[in-house]
Design an enzyme around this catalytic site. Structure first.
Site, short mmCIF file in Angstrom:
data_model
loop_
_atom_site.label_atom_id
_atom_site.label_comp_id
_atom_site.label_asym_id
_atom_site.label_seq_id
_atom_site.Cartn_x
_atom_site.Cartn_y
_atom_site.Cartn_z
N GLN A 154 0.83 -1.19 0.00
CA GLN A 154 0.00 0.00 0.00
C GLN A 154 0.88 1.26 0.00
O GLN A 154 1.89 1.29 -0.70
CB GLN A 154 -0.96 -0.09 1.19
CG GLN A 154 -1.79 -1.39 1.13
CD GLN A 154 -2.95 -1.43 2.08
OE1 GLN A 154 -3.70 -0.47 2.21
NE2 GLN A 154 -3.12 -2.55 2.76
N CYS A 161 1.46 1.60 5.03
CA CYS A 161 1.24 0.19 4.70
C CYS A 161 -0.17 -0.27 5.02
O CYS A 161 -0.43 -1.47 5.21
CB CYS A 161 2.27 -0.71 5.39
SG CYS A 161 3.97 -0.30 4.98
#
Length: 245
Positions: free
Chosen positions: A97, A200
């Protein structure tokens, strides 16, 4: 006695990391940049080198860099996790991410032919974690892996029960069995810069980010690089200095 594999408990990344490692073959190149590298340049260099490795025209390479402040979005990044775009945002093409890169953070791009290293992507991720954990141990920092969270984590009882901070992130892509991207290790970056994203994708307030400096360890980047090199040799095999990325 024969056992049905389905009945066996699943292997954790700790289990995988403890297993025997495949022979690595020729030494990987090891290059350290002394000046900041633009993210677009890093992507271009990685793609070219990975293609050359896959074609048998170049050897493996570990490339250590620092970037100017920026955010990168992995293939699973969610738009709402970009809370405040204080810095340029790049689509990275790796898994994972949002993350932050910037001064004081060592980024290690690992362009390795996984066919020569066991051909097991899950094992490769466990080995990346093991590499970081061993490098941290050289400074008496206990890094740990978590089955539900990729990366390397440090327990923070000083912040409250169950609190842990991430000190190193992992995000990779594999193309034609050659790895791209790699790991980032927080030495002494400005940790407030992580506030522009949900790092993340981990939004639980018990889990934050930390660094060597935040943990009370004042170390230089060359000292960290030396520990990374020693630990890489232990986990992945020999390296040799590389002039070109």
């Amino acid at each position: 006695m024969l056992l049905d594999p389905i009945s066996l408990p699943p292997r954790t990344r700790d289990d995988i990391a403890m297993g025997a490692r495949a022979a690595s073959g020729a030494p990987a190149g090891w290059r350290v940049e002394t000046a900041p590298v633009a993210y677009e340049q890093a992507l271009s260099v990685m793609e070219a080198r990975a293609a050359a490795i896959a074609a048998g025209e170049a050897g493996d390479l570990v490339w250590l860099v620092e970037h100017p402040p920026l955010y990168t979005a992995g293939t699973s990044a969610r738009p709402e996790h970009l809370v405040e775009p204080r810095f340029p945002v790049f689509a990275a093409g790796r898994g994972g991410q949002f993350t932050y890169h910037g001064p004081g953070q060592r980024v290690a791009y690992t362009m390795l032919n996984l066919k020569h290293r066991g051909g097991d992507v899950r094992r490769f991720v466990a080995d990346l974690e093991e590499w970081l954990i061993r490098a941290l141990a050289a400074f008496n920092i206990r890094g740990e892996r978590r089955e539900d969270r990729i990366g390397v984590w440090v327990r923070r009882p000083d912040k409250g029960e169950g609190c842990e901070d991430k000190i190193a992130a992992i995000g990779i892509r594999v193309k034609r069995w050659v790895s791209l991207h790699g790991v980032s290790l927080n030495v002494d970056p400005d940790l407030s810069h992580f506030g522009g994203i949900v790092p993340c994708g981990v939004g639980d307030p018990r889990f934050g980010v930390t660094s060597f400096l935040d943990l009370g360890h004042v170390v230089s980047m060359p000292e960290v690089d030396m520990a990374l090199r020693r630990a890489f040799v232990e986990v992945f095999g020999p390296v040799q200095a590389s002039v070109d990325a």
